[in-house]
Write an enzyme that holds these catalytic residues in place. Structure first.
Site, PDB file in Angstrom:
ATOM      1  N   ARG A   1      14.771  45.253   5.408  1.00  3.81           N
ATOM      2  CA  ARG A   1      14.054  44.253   4.956  1.00  3.81           C
ATOM      3  C   ARG A   1      12.955  44.314   5.128  1.00  3.81           C
ATOM      4  NH1 ARG A   1      13.429  39.215   8.289  1.00  3.81           N
ATOM      5  NH2 ARG A   1      13.685  37.803   6.530  1.00  3.81           N
TER       6      ARG A   1
ATOM      7  N   ASP B   1      12.372  40.269   0.227  1.00  5.02           N
ATOM      8  CA  ASP B   1      13.080  38.460   0.418  1.00  5.02           C
ATOM      9  C   ASP B   1      12.829  37.972  -0.142  1.00  5.02           C
ATOM     10  OD1 ASP B   1      14.654  38.257   2.736  1.00  5.02           O
ATOM     11  OD2 ASP B   1      13.339  38.449   3.980  1.00  5.02           O
TER      12      ASP B   1
ATOM     13  N   HIS C   1      18.291  27.717   4.518  1.00  5.95           N
ATOM     14  CA  HIS C   1      18.521  28.432   5.584  1.00  5.95           C
ATOM     15  C   HIS C   1      18.503  27.680   6.412  1.00  5.95           C
ATOM     16  CE1 HIS C   1      18.571  32.270   6.735  1.00  5.95           C
ATOM     17  NE2 HIS C   1      17.678  32.155   7.451  1.00  5.95           N
TER      18      HIS C   1
ATOM     19  N   SER D   1      16.555  31.302  12.709  1.00  6.88           N
ATOM     20  CA  SER D   1      15.447  31.467  13.485  1.00  6.88           C
ATOM     21  C   SER D   1      14.013  31.255  12.494  1.00  6.88           C
ATOM     22  CB  SER D   1      14.827  32.740  14.518  1.00  6.88           C
ATOM     23  OG  SER D   1      14.994  33.356  13.085  1.00  6.88           O
TER      24      SER D   1
ATOM     25  N   ASP E   1      14.111  25.893  20.051  1.00  8.31           N
ATOM     26  CA  ASP E   1      14.935  26.185  19.942  1.00  8.31           C
ATOM     27  C   ASP E   1      15.636  25.479  19.638  1.00  8.31           C
ATOM     28  OD1 ASP E   1      17.711  26.880  20.901  1.00  8.31           O
ATOM     29  OD2 ASP E   1      17.574  28.734  21.732  1.00  8.31           O
ATOM     30  N   MET E   2      16.435  24.860  18.793  1.00  4.21           N
ATOM     31  CA  MET E   2      17.369  23.477  18.588  1.00  4.21           C
ATOM     32  C   MET E   2      18.026  23.228  19.568  1.00  4.21           C
ATOM     33  SD  MET E   2      17.060  21.120  16.805  1.00  4.21           S
ATOM     34  CE  MET E   2      15.881  21.334  14.528  1.00  4.21           C
ATOM     35  N   ARG E   3      19.183  24.166  20.503  1.00  2.00           N
ATOM     36  CA  ARG E   3      20.064  24.181  20.787  1.00  2.00           C
ATOM     37  C   ARG E   3      19.109  22.856  22.389  1.00  2.00           C
ATOM     38  NH1 ARG E   3      22.005  30.075  21.115  1.00  2.00           N
ATOM     39  NH2 ARG E   3      20.261  30.174  21.389  1.00  2.00           N
TER      40      ARG E   3
ATOM     41  N   GLY F   1      22.370  26.107  10.372  1.00  2.00           N
ATOM     42  CA  GLY F   1      23.405  25.366   9.645  1.00  2.00           C
ATOM     43  C   GLY F   1      24.807  25.844   9.740  1.00  2.00           C
TER      44      GLY F   1
ATOM     45  N   ASN G   1      26.029  26.797  12.722  1.00  5.75           N
ATOM     46  CA  ASN G   1      26.647  26.230  14.276  1.00  5.75           C
ATOM     47  C   ASN G   1      25.906  25.152  14.685  1.00  5.75           C
ATOM     48  OD1 ASN G   1      28.411  28.787  14.990  1.00  5.75           O
ATOM     49  ND2 ASN G   1      26.375  29.577  14.469  1.00  5.75           N
TER      50      ASN G   1
END
Length: 393
Positions: free
Chosen positions: A91, A148, A206, A209, A280-282, A327, A329
């Site tokens: 990548r 990308d 998307h 991270s 971290d969104m969590r 997206g 989870n």
């Protein structure tokens, strides 16, 4: 078994996968990663059936940087039996204006790609490091770069140019778009699970991270929220689409040097900067800190805003797809974004959303809302196999 190795290298982690080759068919054999580079290094790998193959920690000094992580991963991979390496797919975040498809890498291509480091300073050097090492150690094994940016290179010129003198466009100052390998995979996957929607107007979010969104028409990228560098769009690890006047203010009024501004935008901005807590969104969803709530609200708002922009670029919307870590989870984030897009005709099925179903819209929703896991590594493997199998390869 003939095999491909896929490598995705970042600043603090190295991800790799091994695919078996039978004709033009690929089967995933191994997933692995080295994370915590320079802090708490850890090498983990599992077989396709979930069997753990290795879980090893290292002293921070032993795996202090990416080259050391590559060395440790390679040392372990060499202990595996039954694989004949045919090629390595990498990548590479930025292909600039010149690379519109995957390419076999030689010294000239590598030097050319190094010239794009200023366009992706956090990504490009790390992407190129394993390529250099692989070319030194295994000069006879083909190395393939998958970009990308390539999926977005078919954009109309008027969508990719800035309102600057044309000479800047010719120098490469233009909108590129990123996360293209993910969007390309989703476009292909959508043809399999919702062929009618795949031929129409689709907005893909998307949210991993890093975060961005893309508008697809008949499986082709028409518009993207990421622009010149991979620091724009609805991101949470950088400030997103920042008014250039803010940058001028930081330099002219605050007296900040260019490097200090770069460090601020790339390392101290995004949701962590806004919340003062985390990217971290969590963590943010679990926090009762009002700044965490503000950060989440800001992120959702930007996603909704960009969703509307992409729908306008497409002339309407037939389907919306969530993909990547958050997206795939995070039901709360999905619910809030779909609620914000209700004016476009999106209607959420709460039970399906909480259950993580592949289709989370109601039967009467005018916009089908899908949740599809992305697979950038498989996309890289497909491109790599196609390239080395071509008659002139």
């Amino acid at each position: 078994m003939d095999a491909l190795l896929v490598v995705n290298a970042g600043s603090s982690s190295l991800k790799f996968q091994v695919f078996g080759i039978v004709g033009m068919d690929l089967t995933r054999q191994i997933r692995g990663k080295v994370d915590g580079i320079g802090t708490r290094p850890r090498l983990q790998a599992t077989a396709a059936d979930g069997t753990q193959l290795i879980d090893q920690t290292y002293d921070a000094k032993a795996v202090r940087d990416l080259p050391a992580a590559i060395t440790e991963a390679r040392r372990w991979l060499l202990t595996l039996e039954g694989f004949e390496l045919q090629a390595v797919g990498h990548r590479v975040v930025h292909g600039g204006p010149d690379y519109t498809r995957p390419v076999l890498i030689d010294a000239t291509v590598l030097d050319h790609l190094a010239g794009y480091q200023d366009l992706a300073p956090l990504h490009q050097p790390n992407n190129l490091a394993p390529i250099r090492l692989a070319m030194e150690i295994n000069p006879d094994v083909p190395q393939v770069a998958c970009f990308d940016t390539a999926f977005h290179r078919g954009h109309a010129k008027h969508t990719d140019c800035y309102a600057l003198p044309r000479s800047f466009y010719d120098e490469g100052v233009r909108r590129y778009g990123f996360h293209g390998l993910s969007y390309e995979y989703i476009a292909e996957r959508l043809r399999e699970v919702a062929s009618r929607a795949a031929k129409g107007r689709v907005v893909v979010a998307h949210l991993g991270s890093g975060a961005s969104m893309c508008g697809l028409r008949d499986g082709r990228s028409i518009e993207s929220t990421m622009l010149h560098r991979p620091s724009t769009g609805c991101r949470w690890d950088t400030p997103g689409q920042l008014d250039p006047g803010v940058v001028l203010y930081l330099i002219l009024q605050k007296g900040m040097k260019a490097q200090a501004v770069s460090d601020l935008l790339y390392h101290d901005a995004g949701l962590k900067g806004l919340s003062g807590l985390s990217n971290d969104m969590r963590d943010l969803l679990a926090s009762d800190d009002p700044h965490a709530a503000l950060s989440v609200a800001h992120f959702v708002y930007r996603c909704v805003l960009n969703g509307g922009m992409l729908a306008a670029a497409l002339g309407g919307i037939d389907a919306f797809v969530f993909t990547a870590g958050v997206g795939e989870n995070s039901p709360p984030i999905r619910a809030r974004i779909v609620e914000g897009l209700a004016w476009l005709g999106a209607e959420l099925d709460p039970a399906a959303n909480e259950a993580g179903a592949a289709l989370i819209s109601t039967a009467t929703s005018r916009v089908a809302v899908h949740v599809l896991p992305t697979d950038e590594e498989l996309m890289i493997a497909r491109h790599t196999l196609a390239l080395i199998s071509a008659p002139n390869a």
